[in-house]
Design a protein around this motif. Structure first.
Motif, short mmCIF file in Angstrom:
data_model
loop_
_atom_site.label_atom_id
_atom_site.label_comp_id
_atom_site.label_asym_id
_atom_site.label_seq_id
_atom_site.Cartn_x
_atom_site.Cartn_y
_atom_site.Cartn_z
N LYS A 20 120.25 70.08 32.02
CA LYS A 20 121.19 71.80 32.03
C LYS A 20 121.14 72.66 30.65
CE LYS A 20 126.28 72.49 32.29
NZ LYS A 20 127.64 72.30 32.61
N GLN A 21 121.04 71.43 29.82
CA GLN A 21 120.96 72.67 28.35
C GLN A 21 119.71 73.37 28.27
OE1 GLN A 21 121.85 69.59 25.76
NE2 GLN A 21 123.74 69.56 25.68
N GLU A 45 111.90 80.40 39.77
CA GLU A 45 113.48 79.74 41.16
C GLU A 45 113.12 78.31 41.72
OE1 GLU A 45 114.19 83.56 41.88
OE2 GLU A 45 114.75 84.19 39.47
N LYS A 68 119.38 76.07 30.68
CA LYS A 68 120.78 76.82 30.78
C LYS A 68 120.52 78.30 31.46
CE LYS A 68 125.82 77.88 28.35
NZ LYS A 68 125.95 76.95 27.00
N GLN A 69 120.42 79.05 30.69
CA GLN A 69 119.59 80.09 30.66
C GLN A 69 119.51 80.45 31.50
OE1 GLN A 69 116.94 81.92 27.74
NE2 GLN A 69 118.86 81.36 26.07
N GLU A 70 118.28 79.58 32.43
CA GLU A 70 117.49 80.04 33.58
C GLU A 70 118.80 79.46 35.38
OE1 GLU A 70 114.06 78.48 34.13
OE2 GLU A 70 113.42 79.43 32.51
N GLN A 77 109.11 84.02 36.26
CA GLN A 77 110.36 83.60 36.56
C GLN A 77 110.39 82.72 38.57
OE1 GLN A 77 112.11 87.18 36.11
NE2 GLN A 77 114.61 85.85 36.59
N ASN A 80 125.59 77.08 37.53
CA ASN A 80 126.76 76.47 37.17
C ASN A 80 127.59 76.36 37.98
OD1 ASN A 80 125.70 76.76 34.58
ND2 ASN A 80 126.70 78.78 34.66
N GLU A 106 122.83 79.65 35.47
CA GLU A 106 123.70 80.50 35.14
C GLU A 106 124.26 80.71 36.79
OE1 GLU A 106 122.87 82.80 31.22
OE2 GLU A 106 123.11 83.83 33.22
N ASN A 107 124.36 80.84 37.53
CA ASN A 107 123.93 81.74 38.81
C ASN A 107 124.51 79.94 39.32
OD1 ASN A 107 121.42 80.71 38.35
ND2 ASN A 107 121.03 82.03 40.26
#
Length: 585
Positions: free
Chosen positions: A493-494, A377, A497-499, A373, A504, A501-502
């Motif tokens: 982006k799809q 990031e 998307k989950q990774e 993770q 957006n 979210e911050n």
């Protein structure tokens, strides 16, 4: 353990003793002799026809234990009746066959046990061994038997030394064989300093108790029991032997002359009596038909006898024929429960170990996931920074292109102004030609010059149009690249998307900026289209003025009449105009 199982254990030793080559098979002639002897000791009527038929000489060769079992079950074991034969004679037959081959006492005569005592120990081993083949006795039963023998000699068994011996001795199938057990007893390791006679008496006592089911018998050092007669009412000294179902008494401890017996059942009872008739330590056994009065040598002997008789009565009430068979079954059940608890504990330990390993593995996986993770990031930040840089670079490029487009539009507007000024000059020339016929030659020369200028303007216009088309193509290409980049950005982006979210809000701002760029691009396109319309309008105006010029340059034919006064002044110039046109052609 039923009678069939007991008999099969002894017969197994006899069969393996006849298996000289240890191949698991015995010749038919030897099995015929063994079967005949079994008929005799088990008091079964002989069936010579079946014996000869089953063991006739043929080419089949020797018979295995599995091949012998059908005959043994059908013609021998199925016909055995409990109490119809002497079990000790049967055991002696099987012991004689197996001891000759397997039992090897000390040749120097230093063995702790005699041959007869070894036979009794062999019988005790068979009784206490497990019900599976090859026969072995588990360490718990070995310790139990040695403790019984040591207790009979008033000696304490050294359990630690026994555990050391069992740990060093190789054990097959989880226990000792009878020959390992006899070697252990003969080694004297656990019976040091004890005479052979004492060992023999102890073995005899344990043998009588376990094999013969003798719950209690008087010991020689403590004397006999006294019994009161029924008819003569006198007291006689007798040697008593107690079994679960009967209390027998003899003239002497050799038990050659039996004087009588007392049948015991669940309705019997034993009571302590007060001293009387010169006898002390009295007790009685009450049956449904008679009361038997007896006297012991001391209080301890009376207590031992009353407890033993009460135990026999309790066994009869519970429907049990043998105390030690019941005790053996209970010990086996306890061992099985211990094994089950041990297995359950091991299984629980293994399960806990697996859970711990699973926990550690999951922790490692969690650490790996956290590391992944963090790496994701970092990669996401790098990718976001790279996209931001690309977006900024593209925005700068678009701004430069827009500036260039604005400059091109301004230059086109300047050219349009120039063209409009040129058209105005053309109109002035026409007016000058109409007003000043005398200066027609000069006007014609100026028109030629104007045509040449027009050609150069057209060439410049064509060049500008080509540049405009090239710029338009570049704008369309940039538009396609921008749309592909938008599609690529939407796909990324799809996926992220989950990774992301911050992120957006940042993406939405980037989309807004992209929309602003798109609006700016549309505005530029509209400006370009307006420039193109103006250019087309200018071209139309140029064509219109060309038509007017051509109309002005058309020669006037002779005889034409002019209505206006000023128009007649141009008649003298028509030949000159015709000559100019021919020279131009």
């Amino acid at each position: 353990m039923d009678l069939r199982t007991e008999l099969l254990k002894s017969i197994w030793y006899a069969f393996t003793a006849l298996d000289v080559e240890k191949s698991g098979k015995v010749s038919k002639s030897q099995l015929k002799v063994l079967s005949h002897n079994l008929y005799t000791v088990l008091c079964i009527p002989h069936d010579p026809v079946a014996l000869e038929e089953h063991f006739r000489d043929d080419d089949d060769g020797p018979v295995s234990s599995q091949g012998y079992m059908p005959y043994l079950n059908k013609y021998i074991l199925d016909k055995v009746e409990e109490g119809a034969f002497v079990k000790e004679n049967f055991d002696e037959l099987c012991w004689t066959l197996t001891a000759k081959k397997n039992y090897k006492p000390d040749r120097n005569g230093n063995s702790i046990v005699s041959h007869q005592d070894a036979f009794k120990l062999w019988c005790l081993f068979n009784f206490l061994s497990e019900d599976k083949y090859p026969l072995v006795m588990v360490p718990d039963e070995v310790e139990y038997l040695l403790k019984k023998i040591c207790t009979a000699m008033n000696v304490e068994l050294n359990s630690c030394e026994l555990d050391d011996y069992l740990s060093q001795e190789p054990q097959g199938q989880g226990g000792l064989t009878v020959w390992q057990f006899l070697d252990m007893v003969n080694s004297g390791r656990f019976l040091r300093g004890i005479e052979q006679e004492a060992v023999s008496m102890a073995v005899e006592e344990v043998y009588q108790e376990v094999i013969k089911d003798v719950l209690k018998q008087a010991r020689s050092p403590h004397g006999y029991l006294w019994k009161k007669g029924q008819l003569r009412r006198n007291w006689s000294e007798r040697w008593f032997t107690l079994k679960p179902s009967v209390l027998s008494y003899y003239m002497s401890e050799e038990r050659k002359e039996k004087k009588g017996s007392i049948a015991l059942d669940k309705h019997c009872c034993v009571e302590v009596l007060p001293d009387r008739d010169g006898k002390r330590c009295m007790f009685c056994v009450k049956t449904s038909s008679r009361t038997y009065e007896m006297s012991a040598s001391d209080t301890r002997q009376r207590q031992e006898w009353t407890l033993a008789i009460q135990m026999a009565i309790r066994l009869q009430a519970e429907g049990k024929k043998s105390l030690h068979k019941d005790l053996k079954q209970k010990r086996r059940e306890q061992r099985e429960q211990r094994e089950q608890r041990k297995a359950a504990k091991e299984e629980e330990t293994q399960r806990l170990k697996q859970l711990q390993e699973e926990k550690e593995r999951k922790l490692q996986e969690l650490e790996l996931l956290k590391e992944a993770q963090r790496q994701a990031e970092i990669l996401l930040q790098e990718e976001e920074q790279r996209r931001r840089q690309q977006h900024e670079e593209m925005q700068r490029t678009l701004e430069i292109q827009l500036q260039e487009a604005e400059q091109a539009r301004a230059s086109m507007q300047a050219e349009m102004v120039l063209k409009e000024a040129e058209a105005e000059r053309q109109r002035k020339r026409i007016l000058e030609l109409e007003d000043m016929q005398e200066r027609l030659q000069e006007a014609l020369q100026q028109e030629v010059k104007a045509r040449q200028d027009e050609e150069s303007v057209r060439y410049a216009q064509a060049r500008l149009l080509a540049e405009e088309e090239e710029k338009l193509k570049q704008l369309m290409k940039l538009k396609e690249e921008q749309e592909e980049y938008i599609i690529k950005t939407q796909r990324e982006k799809q996926v992220l998307k989950q990774e992301m979210e911050n992120k957006n809000k940042c993406l939405e701002e980037a989309q807004k900026q992209l929309e602003e760029v798109r609006v700016n691009r549309q505005r530029v396109d509209q400006d370009v289209m307006a420039a193109q319309r103006k250019l087309r309008q200018a071209s139309t105006n140029v064509k219109h003025w060309n038509v007017q010029m051509n109309r002005l340059m058309h020669p006037i034919g002779p005889g034409d009449k002019r209505t206006n006064v000023s128009g007649g002044g141009f008649a003298g110039y028509q030949p000159l105009l015709s000559r100019r046109d021919s020279s131009l052609k």
